[in-house]
Write an enzyme that holds these catalytic residues in place. Sequence first.
Site, PDB file in Angstrom:
ATOM      1  N   ASP A 103       8.544   0.094 -13.006  1.00  0.00           N
ATOM      2  CA  ASP A 103       7.714  -0.803 -12.945  1.00  0.00           C
ATOM      3  C   ASP A 103       6.779  -0.827 -14.340  1.00  0.00           C
ATOM      4  O   ASP A 103       6.440  -1.751 -14.871  1.00  0.00           O
ATOM      5  CB  ASP A 103       6.971  -0.929 -11.692  1.00  0.00           C
ATOM      6  CG  ASP A 103       7.654  -1.078 -10.691  1.00  0.00           C
ATOM      7  OD1 ASP A 103       8.663  -1.570 -10.490  1.00  0.00           O
ATOM      8  OD2 ASP A 103       7.300  -0.493  -9.474  1.00  0.00           O
ATOM      9  N   THR A 109      17.864   0.888 -17.319  1.00  0.00           N
ATOM     10  CA  THR A 109      16.997   2.142 -17.738  1.00  0.00           C
ATOM     11  C   THR A 109      17.586   3.172 -16.982  1.00  0.00           C
ATOM     12  O   THR A 109      18.239   3.114 -15.950  1.00  0.00           O
ATOM     13  CB  THR A 109      15.865   1.851 -17.039  1.00  0.00           C
ATOM     14  OG1 THR A 109      15.692   1.602 -15.621  1.00  0.00           O
ATOM     15  CG2 THR A 109      15.085   0.626 -17.746  1.00  0.00           C
ATOM     16  N   THR A 148       7.680   7.837  -9.542  1.00  0.00           N
ATOM     17  CA  THR A 148       7.602   6.748  -8.899  1.00  0.00           C
ATOM     18  C   THR A 148       6.898   5.547  -9.695  1.00  0.00           C
ATOM     19  O   THR A 148       5.759   5.694 -10.400  1.00  0.00           O
ATOM     20  CB  THR A 148       6.721   6.910  -7.674  1.00  0.00           C
ATOM     21  OG1 THR A 148       7.040   8.188  -6.904  1.00  0.00           O
ATOM     22  CG2 THR A 148       6.734   5.923  -6.509  1.00  0.00           C
ATOM     23  N   LYS A 194       6.435  -3.306  -6.054  1.00  0.00           N
ATOM     24  CA  LYS A 194       6.928  -3.317  -7.578  1.00  0.00           C
ATOM     25  C   LYS A 194       6.381  -4.530  -8.417  1.00  0.00           C
ATOM     26  O   LYS A 194       6.074  -4.529  -9.521  1.00  0.00           O
ATOM     27  CB  LYS A 194       8.412  -3.737  -7.646  1.00  0.00           C
ATOM     28  CG  LYS A 194       9.126  -2.201  -7.070  1.00  0.00           C
ATOM     29  CD  LYS A 194      10.738  -2.296  -7.060  1.00  0.00           C
ATOM     30  CE  LYS A 194      11.324  -1.443  -6.042  1.00  0.00           C
ATOM     31  NZ  LYS A 194      10.973  -0.059  -6.291  1.00  0.00           N
ATOM     32  N   GLY A 208      16.219   7.319 -21.432  1.00  0.00           N
ATOM     33  CA  GLY A 208      15.754   5.957 -22.209  1.00  0.00           C
ATOM     34  C   GLY A 208      16.559   4.733 -21.419  1.00  0.00           C
ATOM     35  O   GLY A 208      16.645   4.718 -20.265  1.00  0.00           O
ATOM     36  N   THR A 251       0.878  -1.096   0.061  1.00  0.00           N
ATOM     37  CA  THR A 251       0.061  -0.088  -0.183  1.00  0.00           C
ATOM     38  C   THR A 251       0.927   1.304  -0.073  1.00  0.00           C
ATOM     39  O   THR A 251       1.622   1.313   0.697  1.00  0.00           O
ATOM     40  CB  THR A 251      -0.896   0.134   1.166  1.00  0.00           C
ATOM     41  OG1 THR A 251      -1.587  -1.121   1.182  1.00  0.00           O
ATOM     42  CG2 THR A 251      -1.784   1.069   1.261  1.00  0.00           C
TER      43      THR A 251
HETATM   44  O1  RIB Z   1       8.722   0.972  -7.581  1.00  0.00           O
HETATM   45  C1  RIB Z   1       7.665   1.804  -6.973  1.00  0.00           C
HETATM   46  C2  RIB Z   1       7.287   0.788  -5.817  1.00  0.00           C
HETATM   47  O2  RIB Z   1       8.224   0.794  -4.942  1.00  0.00           O
HETATM   48  C3  RIB Z   1       6.221   1.755  -5.237  1.00  0.00           C
HETATM   49  O3  RIB Z   1       4.783   1.412  -5.575  1.00  0.00           O
HETATM   50  C4  RIB Z   1       6.335   1.102  -3.737  1.00  0.00           C
HETATM   51  O4  RIB Z   1       5.307   0.442  -3.478  1.00  0.00           O
HETATM   52  C5  RIB Z   1       7.773   0.499  -3.727  1.00  0.00           C
HETATM   53  O5  RIB Z   1       7.630  -0.911  -3.590  1.00  0.00           O
HETATM   54 NA    NA Z   2       3.542   8.447 -12.092  1.00  0.00          NA
END
Ligand code: RIB
Ligand code: NA
Length: 309
Positions: free
Chosen positions: A256, A222, A252, A41, A227, A13
């Site tokens: 991912d 990355t 953030t 992630k 890039g 969360t």
């Molecule tokens: O890579 C971003 C993520 O890293 C975030 O969503 C947080 O939960 C951490 O795990």
């Molecule tokens: Na974002």
Amino acid sequence: EEVDVVVVGSCMTDLVSQTPRLPKAGETIHGHNFFIGFGGKGANQCVQAARLGAKTAMVCKVGKDFFGSNYIQNFKDNAVCTAFVTQTAEAMTGAASIIVNDAGENAIVIVAGANMLLGEEELEQARSSLAKAKVLLCQLEISSHISLQALRIARQSNVKTIFNPAPAIPDLHTDFYRESDIFCCNESEAELLTGTRVASVDDAGHAGLELLKRGCAAVIITLGPQGCVVLQASNPNPKHIPTTKVTPVDTTGAGDSFMGALAFYMAHYPSMSLEEMSRRANLVASVSVQSVGTQTSYPFKKDLAAELL
Ligand code: RIB
Ligand code: NA
């Protein structure tokens, strides 16, 4: 039911505060916004792959608490198979305290909680589905031996493996390299793993070569607005894949988004070149940095130009 992409990984969360700058030790500062989001992630990568149209399944553990139950609903809302999502009363759902400054940069503390209780038994339950998948994705927000075991199972079944060593640990078991078809990390993770500075595209090429030598079939580093750099054992010449320039609001989870997109392309276009997959994944991730939050900012199929799908 058959799945394309299996993610063995984390759910967190995200508790996010937006502030003008990151606070110093002992300092209190005012933020201007707070929100709670779905992160971690593993789950982020899974949700991005699902939003692009991959059939996905998540193998993970959440707490028997409000956050955990809510997270399971989030997977359902994103069409992620939850057959291998379990709940435990022994620990809380993982949580991430995130601070995002006005430049879109962040600082994150994770308390993995229930994620660390994902064990061999749960992985065994998922074995037959995993063995039939096209792509496995793993990270390092669960017990590292479970990630490694998942990579081994996938490899034995000719399932393509993508490993994202995040958050990075300096003494990563060497088998992680050997079990990875694609070893994909960001510049700071590459620095930690190689002990060399990665501040430019050239540096990333050198670090990538070092990682490639450890036994992976391909390496992607990355580089945010720059890039990424791609290297393959069959073509170890580092190839820089630039991306479009955008104004970041919140970076953030951009990595991912990249990983999830990469998994989608590998599953759907197995003969596409890794350079082209990376180019497209760069563009998917660049959409995500332009709005706040992690999963809240990830594009759906319908948000993207047809040539990206
Ligand atoms: O890579 C971003 C993520 O890293 C975030 O969503 C947080 O939960 C951490 O795990
Ligand atoms: Na974002």
